[in-house]
Motif scaffolding. Structure first.
Motif, PDB file in Angstrom:
ATOM      1  N   GLY A 182       0.831  -1.189   0.000  1.00 15.03           N
ATOM      2  CA  GLY A 182       0.000   0.000   0.000  1.00 15.03           C
ATOM      3  C   GLY A 182       0.875   1.252   0.000  1.00 15.03           C
ATOM      4  O   GLY A 182       2.046   1.190   0.378  1.00 15.03           O
ATOM      5  N   ILE A 183       0.346   2.322  -0.520  1.00 12.49           N
ATOM      6  CA  ILE A 183      -1.031   2.581  -0.883  1.00 12.49           C
ATOM      7  C   ILE A 183      -1.216   2.262  -2.375  1.00 12.49           C
ATOM      8  O   ILE A 183      -0.532   2.856  -3.214  1.00 12.49           O
ATOM      9  CB  ILE A 183      -1.387   4.050  -0.609  1.00 12.49           C
ATOM     10  CG1 ILE A 183      -1.139   4.388   0.876  1.00 12.49           C
ATOM     11  CG2 ILE A 183      -2.804   4.370  -1.015  1.00 12.49           C
ATOM     12  CD1 ILE A 183      -1.154   5.884   1.165  1.00 12.49           C
ATOM     13  N   SER A 184      -2.144   1.349  -2.692  1.00 14.16           N
ATOM     14  CA  SER A 184      -2.488   1.031  -4.075  1.00 14.16           C
ATOM     15  C   SER A 184      -3.819   1.706  -4.381  1.00 14.16           C
ATOM     16  O   SER A 184      -4.764   1.601  -3.592  1.00 14.16           O
ATOM     17  CB  SER A 184      -2.601  -0.476  -4.268  1.00 14.16           C
ATOM     18  OG  SER A 184      -1.372  -1.115  -3.977  1.00 14.16           O
ATOM     19  N   ALA A 185      -3.895   2.390  -5.538  1.00 10.22           N
ATOM     20  CA  ALA A 185      -5.089   3.197  -5.787  1.00 10.22           C
ATOM     21  C   ALA A 185      -5.215   3.561  -7.262  1.00 10.22           C
ATOM     22  O   ALA A 185      -4.273   3.418  -8.053  1.00 10.22           O
ATOM     23  CB  ALA A 185      -5.033   4.476  -4.948  1.00 10.22           C
ATOM     24  N   LEU A 186      -6.398   4.062  -7.600  1.00 10.89           N
ATOM     25  CA  LEU A 186      -6.664   4.660  -8.900  1.00 10.89           C
ATOM     26  C   LEU A 186      -6.985   6.130  -8.662  1.00 10.89           C
ATOM     27  O   LEU A 186      -7.819   6.465  -7.820  1.00 10.89           O
ATOM     28  CB  LEU A 186      -7.844   3.967  -9.593  1.00 10.89           C
ATOM     29  CG  LEU A 186      -8.285   4.551 -10.943  1.00 10.89           C
ATOM     30  CD1 LEU A 186      -7.168   4.423 -11.990  1.00 10.89           C
ATOM     31  CD2 LEU A 186      -9.560   3.854 -11.441  1.00 10.89           C
ATOM     32  N   VAL A 187      -6.300   7.011  -9.403  1.00 11.32           N
ATOM     33  CA  VAL A 187      -6.443   8.459  -9.230  1.00 11.32           C
ATOM     34  C   VAL A 187      -6.962   9.057 -10.527  1.00 11.32           C
ATOM     35  O   VAL A 187      -6.448   8.738 -11.611  1.00 11.32           O
ATOM     36  CB  VAL A 187      -5.083   9.099  -8.870  1.00 11.32           C
ATOM     37  CG1 VAL A 187      -5.225  10.606  -8.705  1.00 11.32           C
ATOM     38  CG2 VAL A 187      -4.501   8.462  -7.620  1.00 11.32           C
ATOM     39  N   ASN A 188      -7.977   9.925 -10.437  1.00 12.76           N
ATOM     40  CA  ASN A 188      -8.494  10.545 -11.652  1.00 12.76           C
ATOM     41  C   ASN A 188      -7.685  11.773 -12.044  1.00 12.76           C
ATOM     42  O   ASN A 188      -6.729  12.155 -11.360  1.00 12.76           O
ATOM     43  CB  ASN A 188      -9.995  10.869 -11.516  1.00 12.76           C
ATOM     44  CG  ASN A 188     -10.283  11.975 -10.509  1.00 12.76           C
ATOM     45  OD1 ASN A 188      -9.402  12.740 -10.120  1.00 12.76           O
ATOM     46  ND2 ASN A 188     -11.531  12.065 -10.100  1.00 12.76           N
ATOM     47  N   HIS A 189      -8.085  12.430 -13.142  1.00 14.65           N
ATOM     48  CA  HIS A 189      -7.299  13.532 -13.693  1.00 14.65           C
ATOM     49  C   HIS A 189      -7.383  14.792 -12.842  1.00 14.65           C
ATOM     50  O   HIS A 189      -6.671  15.758 -13.108  1.00 14.65           O
ATOM     51  CB  HIS A 189      -7.754  13.838 -15.119  1.00 14.65           C
ATOM     52  CG  HIS A 189      -9.189  14.275 -15.228  1.00 14.65           C
ATOM     53  ND1 HIS A 189     -10.230  13.421 -14.973  1.00 14.65           N
ATOM     54  CD2 HIS A 189      -9.746  15.475 -15.543  1.00 14.65           C
ATOM     55  CE1 HIS A 189     -11.375  14.064 -15.132  1.00 14.65           C
ATOM     56  NE2 HIS A 189     -11.109  15.312 -15.471  1.00 14.65           N
ATOM     57  N   LYS A 190      -8.233  14.787 -11.834  1.00 15.21           N
ATOM     58  CA  LYS A 190      -8.313  15.901 -10.895  1.00 15.21           C
ATOM     59  C   LYS A 190      -7.499  15.637  -9.631  1.00 15.21           C
ATOM     60  O   LYS A 190      -7.543  16.418  -8.680  1.00 15.21           O
ATOM     61  CB  LYS A 190      -9.773  16.162 -10.509  1.00 15.21           C
ATOM     62  CG  LYS A 190     -10.659  16.588 -11.664  1.00 15.21           C
ATOM     63  CD  LYS A 190     -10.276  17.954 -12.200  1.00 15.21           C
ATOM     64  CE  LYS A 190     -11.241  18.441 -13.263  1.00 15.21           C
ATOM     65  NZ  LYS A 190     -10.875  19.774 -13.795  1.00 15.21           N
ATOM     66  N   GLY A 191      -6.760  14.526  -9.612  1.00 16.02           N
ATOM     67  CA  GLY A 191      -5.940  14.189  -8.454  1.00 16.02           C
ATOM     68  C   GLY A 191      -6.706  13.524  -7.330  1.00 16.02           C
ATOM     69  O   GLY A 191      -6.174  13.371  -6.221  1.00 16.02           O
ATOM     70  N   GLU A 192      -7.925  13.089  -7.594  1.00 16.34           N
ATOM     71  CA  GLU A 192      -8.775  12.478  -6.571  1.00 16.34           C
ATOM     72  C   GLU A 192      -8.673  10.957  -6.631  1.00 16.34           C
ATOM     73  O   GLU A 192      -8.707  10.373  -7.725  1.00 16.34           O
ATOM     74  CB  GLU A 192     -10.230  12.897  -6.765  1.00 16.34           C
ATOM     75  CG  GLU A 192     -10.451  14.397  -6.741  1.00 16.34           C
ATOM     76  CD  GLU A 192     -11.754  14.817  -7.391  1.00 16.34           C
ATOM     77  OE1 GLU A 192     -12.230  15.933  -7.087  1.00 16.34           O
ATOM     78  OE2 GLU A 192     -12.291  14.044  -8.221  1.00 16.34           O
ATOM     79  N   ILE A 193      -8.563  10.316  -5.483  1.00 15.14           N
ATOM     80  CA  ILE A 193      -8.531   8.857  -5.425  1.00 15.14           C
ATOM     81  C   ILE A 193      -9.952   8.324  -5.608  1.00 15.14           C
ATOM     82  O   ILE A 193     -10.857   8.658  -4.842  1.00 15.14           O
ATOM     83  CB  ILE A 193      -7.941   8.368  -4.088  1.00 15.14           C
ATOM     84  CG1 ILE A 193      -6.474   8.788  -3.976  1.00 15.14           C
ATOM     85  CG2 ILE A 193      -8.077   6.858  -3.954  1.00 15.14           C
ATOM     86  CD1 ILE A 193      -5.819   8.432  -2.651  1.00 15.14           C
ATOM     87  N   THR A 194     -10.149   7.505  -6.628  1.00 13.73           N
ATOM     88  CA  THR A 194     -11.479   6.947  -6.884  1.00 13.73           C
ATOM     89  C   THR A 194     -11.632   5.536  -6.331  1.00 13.73           C
ATOM     90  O   THR A 194     -12.739   5.113  -6.013  1.00 13.73           O
ATOM     91  CB  THR A 194     -11.778   6.932  -8.393  1.00 13.73           C
ATOM     92  OG1 THR A 194     -10.856   6.064  -9.060  1.00 13.73           O
ATOM     93  CG2 THR A 194     -11.663   8.328  -8.988  1.00 13.73           C
TER      94      THR A 194
END
Length: 505
Positions: free
Chosen positions: A437-449
């Motif tokens: 961790g931290i494993s994540a998907l981040v959108n183009h606004k820098g937000e973790i989805t």
């Protein structure tokens, strides 16, 4: 030591120690303004280059001493370095990094003194951050702008990156100090840059061209056993088993050196699993050590690498290596002195510039498209210039890491936030996989989805956007901002040379 004359130095040291609390995981961004304000105040009370250097160095010592304290975990817990040696080693590293702001603010005192005080302070703060991005391979960590992923100022990131946010913060902090001192409210004008950032957030710098299904596997392999010979094949089995429930996703991401077998030795196992992936229209991207085979120009050289296999292809060799972790400076002199200098896989070679992007086949019903994926290994995601350049032609960014080296410290949280800032700067989605961790998907606004809990063996599936286009930062880079800073410095120096005395802005 606690004399009135020493007070500005103590204020600088304490102010520097406040700095990391403005960043991840706390994001107490007002403390960043207070921290920068203490440095400006301490420098105001400096009338010689020597004093300016000392106070800027003390600020940096507090900033880095606390902000990169996570290095202790890798040295002591995983590197075998005793505490009595690891603690001073971290302090020495922090003291070395602090020389950079010390040098730049010494230069400020010598050249421009207190002329155009707020503007010159912001300019020199920008220059010392920029300097850290390349000096001795660079350490682009603990930038003031990285604290503002979620404030109005985040709108400036696609314009000129975290650098311009840092400049605005330093200018704002200095101006607030001047307002307190003079009660002249005109010096609040830099605050107008904050709502301007909020307005910039409404601009869509890039646009979606489609979607792709993605998955992430977090193996949670124990760091102290990861490189043992008896763990090699159980680890391969673990990742393949954890991947099978995700089959059908266009892209499945494994962490840095998820496979601890050399690429050439892993190929027979990879080819068998690749058949299974192709049958299910999936591509795996994984970290793996790579050694050049006999008969090649670089025979015997190692890389920290990424490969794509299954329904995609490509190989990437890491360009920006971590000193002491992936290569040993002055190796012949210090190799073997302490266990930390003999960590597994600490003799890598840097990859070439302008490597090809990875290719992933995206399945949309009966049709297929080719997605280009820009890869970054661990530390590389911290380099704005590297990410900007390779992201231009990419539909998606992926970054892999093994932050298990740093346990549950500040390091992994700061690292995740850097990936989020790169997403903001490039207008691209980022998929991130790490061992623990931290494993994540981040959108183009820098937000973790989507994200995975830390220190768990698990996975997730999600949908990521493929995006194209360039932000203004991708088009112009940091050069215009640097030219602006140098112009302000030249003007402040000219005013100082003409003997016009102090000028606040």
């Amino acid at each position: 030591m606690f004399t009135r004359a020493a007070l500005p130095s103590w204020i600088a040291l304490v102010g520097g120690a406040l700095f990391p609390f403005a960043l991840a995981p706390y994001f107490l961004w007002p403390l960043g303004l207070i921290s920068l304000g203490t440095l400006f105040y301490a420098l105001q009370k400096s009338n010689t280059g020597k004093t300016a250097f000392k106070r800027a160095w003390l600020f940096g010592l507090g900033q880095f001493g606390l902000g990169v304290s996570w290095i202790y975990v890798s040295m002591h817990d995983h590197g075998g370095t005793p505490a009595w040696l690891a603690v001073p080693a971290v302090a020495l590293f922090a003291g070395f990094l602090a020389l950079i702001p010390g040098f730049w603010f010494l230069l400020r005192q010598k050249l421009s003194g207190h002329s155009l005080a707020a503007f010159s302070f912001a300019s020199y703060w920008l220059l010392q951050e920029w300097c850290r991005s390349w000096f001795l391979t660079g350490f682009p960590w603990l930038y003031a702008g990285d604290a503002h992923l979620f404030t109005w100022l985040s709108g400036w990131a696609p314009v000129s990156g975290a650098y311009v946010i840092s400049f605005i913060l330093a200018l704002t902090a200095a101006s607030l100090v001047i307002v307190v001192q003079t009660r002249n409210w005109v010096y609040l004008m830099p605050l107008l840059l904050w709502p301007a950032g909020d307005a910039l957030k409404q601009i869509n710098w890039t646009h979606a061209t489609g979607t792709m299904s993605v998955g992430v596997v977090q193996g949670n392999v124990e760091q102290n056993r990861k490189w043992l010979n008896e763990e090699i094949f159980p680890t391969i089995d673990r990742y393949q088993a954890d991947t099978r429930p995700l089959l059908g996703n266009d892209l499945i991401l494994w962490p840095e050196t998820a496979i601890t077998l050399l690429y050439q030795r892993y190929q027979p196992y990879m080819e068998l699993f690749a058949e299974e992936l192709q049958e299910n229209n999936s591509t795996v991207i994984t970290g793996i050590p790579f050694r050049w085979p006999r008969g090649t120009e670089l025979e015997g050289e190692y890389h920290n690498s990424i490969i794509a296999f299954g329904d995609g292809e490509g190989v990437y060799h890491k360009q920006r290596l971590v000193p002491f972790g992936e290569y040993i400076p002055l190796e012949s002199a210090i190799r073997g002195l302490i266990p930390f200098f003999d960590l597994p896989m600490s003799s890598f070679r840097a990859g070439e510039i302008d490597q090809d992007l990875l290719k992933v086949t995206v399945h949309q019903g009966d049709s297929t498209e080719l997605a280009l994926v820009a890869p970054y290994i661990c530390y590389e995601i911290a380099y704005p210039d590297l990410v900007l350049e390779t992201a231009k032609n990419a539909d998606l960014l992926v970054t892999i890491s093994n932050d298990a080296w740093f346990g549950d410290s500040l390091g992994p949280k700061q690292h995740m936030a850097l990936a989020q800032m790169r997403a903001l700067e490039t207008g691209r989605w980022i998929l991130r996989s790490t061992n623990t961790g931290i494993s994540a998907l981040v959108n183009h606004k820098g937000e973790i989805t989507d994200r995975i809990p830390v220190s768990e063996r698990t996975s997730f599936s999600s949908i990521a956007e493929r995006r194209t286009g360039e932000t203004l930062y991708m088009k112009i880079g940091v050069l215009p901002l640097l030219c602006f800073a140098f112009t302000l410095i030249a003007l402040a120096t000219l005013i100082q040379r003409k003997g016009r005395g102090e000028t606040a802005l």
